[in-house]
Enzyme design. Structure first.
Site, PDB file in Angstrom:
ATOM      1  NE  ARG A 115      15.254 -28.758 -39.049  1.00  0.00           N
ATOM      2  CZ  ARG A 115      16.278 -28.189 -37.920  1.00  0.00           C
ATOM      3  NH1 ARG A 115      17.271 -27.548 -38.552  1.00  0.00           N
ATOM      4  NH2 ARG A 115      15.922 -28.083 -36.848  1.00  0.00           N
ATOM      5  CB  THR A 147      23.242 -22.156 -37.750  1.00  0.00           C
ATOM      6  OG1 THR A 147      22.957 -23.246 -36.958  1.00  0.00           O
ATOM      7  CG2 THR A 147      22.409 -21.944 -39.012  1.00  0.00           C
ATOM      8  CB  THR A 165      22.507 -25.864 -39.122  1.00  0.00           C
ATOM      9  OG1 THR A 165      23.109 -25.662 -37.952  1.00  0.00           O
ATOM     10  CG2 THR A 165      21.242 -26.376 -39.155  1.00  0.00           C
ATOM     11  CG  ASN A 185      21.633 -28.648 -33.456  1.00  0.00           C
ATOM     12  OD1 ASN A 185      21.264 -27.347 -33.161  1.00  0.00           O
ATOM     13  ND2 ASN A 185      21.417 -29.438 -32.700  1.00  0.00           N
ATOM     14  CG  ASP A 204      17.225 -28.189 -33.599  1.00  0.00           C
ATOM     15  OD1 ASP A 204      17.745 -27.788 -32.399  1.00  0.00           O
ATOM     16  OD2 ASP A 204      17.783 -27.750 -34.873  1.00  0.00           O
ATOM     17  CB  SER A 246      14.512 -25.428 -38.160  1.00  0.00           C
ATOM     18  OG  SER A 246      15.281 -24.232 -38.121  1.00  0.00           O
ATOM     19  CB  SER A 247      15.363 -21.002 -34.322  1.00  0.00           C
ATOM     20  OG  SER A 247      14.524 -21.630 -33.348  1.00  0.00           O
ATOM     21  N   GLY A 279      22.608 -18.943 -34.673  1.00  0.00           N
ATOM     22  CA  GLY A 279      22.467 -18.660 -33.208  1.00  0.00           C
ATOM     23  C   GLY A 279      21.381 -19.225 -32.612  1.00  0.00           C
ATOM     24  N   GLY A 280      20.978 -20.740 -33.055  1.00  0.00           N
ATOM     25  CA  GLY A 280      19.873 -21.438 -32.193  1.00  0.00           C
ATOM     26  C   GLY A 280      18.741 -20.540 -32.061  1.00  0.00           C
TER      27      GLY A 280
HETATM   28  O1  DON Z   1      17.563 -25.227 -36.760  1.00  0.00           O
HETATM   29  C1  DON Z   1      17.759 -24.734 -35.804  1.00  0.00           C
HETATM   30  O2  DON Z   1      17.188 -23.800 -35.337  1.00  0.00           O
HETATM   31  C2  DON Z   1      19.081 -24.966 -35.091  1.00  0.00           C
HETATM   32  N1  DON Z   1      19.871 -26.184 -35.486  1.00  0.00           N
HETATM   33  C3  DON Z   1      20.255 -23.962 -35.450  1.00  0.00           C
HETATM   34  C4  DON Z   1      21.572 -23.881 -34.699  1.00  0.00           C
HETATM   35  C5  DON Z   1      22.300 -22.803 -34.521  1.00  0.00           C
HETATM   36  O3  DON Z   1      21.841 -21.706 -35.333  1.00  0.00           O
HETATM   37  C6  DON Z   1      23.721 -23.071 -34.030  1.00  0.00           C
HETATM   38  N2  DON Z   1      24.309 -21.905 -34.290  1.00  0.00           N
HETATM   39  N3  DON Z   1      24.720 -21.045 -33.681  1.00  0.00           N
END
Ligand code: DON
Length: 564
Positions: free
Chosen positions: A100, A375, A393, A395, A417, A446-447, A467-468
């Site tokens: 990360r 991501t 990712t 982001n 984030d 992060s997720s 997918g955040g």
């Molecule tokens: O680490 C995370 O949770 C976010 N930066 C992920 C971002 C993400 O999945 C965007 N994609 N659709």
């Protein structure tokens, strides 16, 4: 047997088929006898499969795929971002690697607030100040150094060839680039092949010579080719030409770190996932353990009872996430307490099967000792049974929009984030507090939830998604789809998804994902519903009872599975 309830999902397809008057066939993934690779792009998948065919293991294929995605899938594939790897050997040994991004040493708590203390979202989302110290090259190197088999240059070379010789744009990538051309021109005051077109068409070919040069430095000098030398000079010059704060010292100090996985059981299966600074493993395990006492298979896939139960667990878990999760090097994340069986039972004590619990009445759990779209995911299984799940990712799509001049790669906007200010949502509407405040050298929460599921001593599933905020709930649904509803991998990946994240207090779902009757039943229970665009892009592999590998490649993107 993971196929605990094979009949029920088939029944859904049968009824759907009858209703819409066509052949009732659930989607079936490709199957392979020995090895499989599923990624966001067919060219990256091809690189991974070739490495496996040449005798590389799943970690070798991972390195090749990662660098290939950095070329052909620039919205999320990356050199300038970071991620997490979960890996399991055929003999059951598990490794998880944290690559990360970190906050630069000059970062500070209130750096995204104006003089009145209000958060300025744009600052953490676009441009140079949004950039965290990249982790991907260090991550690939560390994984290969410990677990790889083929020589490093062999694994980086395919990406160099793609960048130097050019590759055709898919329709989706052409559209994604076109939507960002203005941003690229605004944040980069130089010409570059990615934004030279007025409008990209599918099939247009792009060559990326600067990126090829950077990859050659990485091929020849490993981490030193990126964190030192001319590439590092270019990154620092890029920062100094804008509002960036990253220095040579930040780059030199960056280290990927091996850490303990989150492990737990769900209906006789072991779940192996990523620990903090990802919230993914903890949240996923909380969700699965909270719903385990209930007969989800009997409720039926996407029945109002099942959706209600899952959404109620989700709102409770995301309240905990907002308060308790952050980088464990900086904040004492109460992992054991969050996963404690008695605590999880107590969290669900207020669950009513007939009534939604308003999110306003739910707060994060209190512990007596708390010290204080883009991501991408890829899943790989090699012929020896080694499995790798990686989510990585920049982001949001193309990260900060800042490309390193002369080095040809985008830098992340991962700083968003962090929680810029308690109670102020980030780009995914996620809330955070002190646990996830900005601090120098700290990793933002992060997720991302790269996950491996086993059954007895055997591998069952490799799964993950972008997918955040919705990453955790998408992985959750895919595990439930397979274990509780007996779906195959492709059927599970294609099945419509929904999501609840505590605040806002609503179940969001993919347009068309719930029949009107289901939506009405949920509203009667007191839920607010909202439709939204596609949720995630799950790429997964399932070991079938006969030992063959069924892939699930998400049709929401260009995702592609192959193997042998
Ligand atoms: O680490 C995370 O949770 C976010 N930066 C992920 C971002 C993400 O999945 C965007 N994609 N659709």
């Amino acid at each position: 047997m993971h196929r605990t309830n094979p009949g029920r999902f088939s029944l859904v397809w049968l009824l759907t088929g009858i209703l819409i008057g066509c052949q009732p066939q659930p989607p079936v993934g490709k199957t392979f006898l020995q090895a499989a690779v599923v990624t966001a792009h067919p060219l990256a998948t091809a690189v991974g499969v070739q490495i496996l065919q040449d005798g590389g293991n799943a970690v070798d294929a991972m390195v090749g795929v990662h660098f290939a995605l950095a070329v052909v899938y620039p919205q999320a594939g990356n050199l300038g971002g970071g991620g997490f790897m979960v890996q399991r050997d055929a003999d059951g040994r598990v490794h998880t690697l944290n690559f990360r991004e970190k906050a630069p040493m000059a970062a500070y708590r209130d750096m995204y607030l104006d003089s009145l203390g209000n958060a300025i979202g744009e600052l953490s989302r676009r441009g140079h100040l949004a950039v965290g110290v990249p982790g991907s090259v260090a991550g690939m190197w560390a994984a290969h150094d410990s677990l790889g088999q083929l020589p490093w240059p062999r694994l980086v070379q395919p990406a160099i060839a793609l960048a130097a010789q050019g590759f055709p744009l898919t329709k989706k990538e052409a559209e994604a680039l076109n939507a960002k051309l203005e941003t690229f021109r605004a944040y980069n005051r130089f010409q570059h092949p990615l934004w030279e077109a007025e409008a990209w068409q599918p099939g247009d070919s792009i060559r990326l010579p600067a990126l090829a040069r950077t990859l050659i430095a990485v091929r020849d000098s490993g981490t030193a080719g990126f964190y030192a030398g001319w590439v590092a000079d270019s990154i620092v010059a890029e920062m100094q030409g804008g509002t960036g704060i990253m220095t040579h010292d930040d780059l030199q100090a960056y280290d990927a770190s091996w850490q303990a996985p989150i492990r737990g059981n769900y209906r006789g299966h072991e779940i192996i996932s990523m620990g903090p600074p990802s919230s993914g493993g903890v949240a996923l395990m909380q969700l699965l353990r909270m719903i385990e006492p209930y007969p989800l298979g009997e409720y039926g896939w996407h029945s109002p009872e099942a959706i209600h139960l899952m959404a109620e667990a989700e709102r409770r878990v995301y309240a905990d996430r907002a308060k308790h999760l952050g980088d464990p090097d900086f904040w004492p994340v109460p992992v054991a307490q969050l996963l404690d069986s008695a605590y999880l039972r107590e969290r669900m004590a207020g669950f009513s099967p007939t009534q939604a619990t308003p999110s306003d009445s739910i707060e994060a759990g209190a512990f007596s000792r708390v010290e204080s779209p883009q991501t991408t995911h890829y899943s790989i299984v090699d012929a020896d049974g080694m499995a790798v799940a990686v989510t990585t990712t920049l982001n949001s799509g193309y990260g900060s929009g800042v490309m390193v001049q002369g080095a040809g790669f985008f830098l992340n906007n991962e700083m968003d984030d962090f929680s810029a200010k308690p109670g102020v949502p980030n780009i995914y509407g996620l809330l955070g507090a002190e646990a996830n405040a900005v601090a120098p050298g700290k990793r933002m929460l992060s997720s991302m939830t790269p996950t491996i599921v086993t059954q007895g001593d055997s591998l069952l599933m490799v799964v993950g998604t972008p997918g955040g905020a919705t990453i955790i709930t998408s992985v959750f649904q895919n595990i439930v789809n397979v274990i509780d509803h007996g779906m195959g991998m492709q059927a599970s990946v294609e099945a419509p998804r929904f999501h609840h994240q505590w605040r806002p207090d609503q179940i969001s779902y993919e347009a068309g994902g719930f029949p009107a009757k289901t939506a009405q039943a949920l509203e009667q229970l007191g839920h607010t519903l909202a439709t939204r665009r596609a949720i995630g892009r799950v790429d997964a592999i399932l070991v079938l009872p006969n030992g063959h590998l069924e892939t699930g490649a998400d049709p929401r993107g260009d995702d592609f599975a192959d193997g042998f």
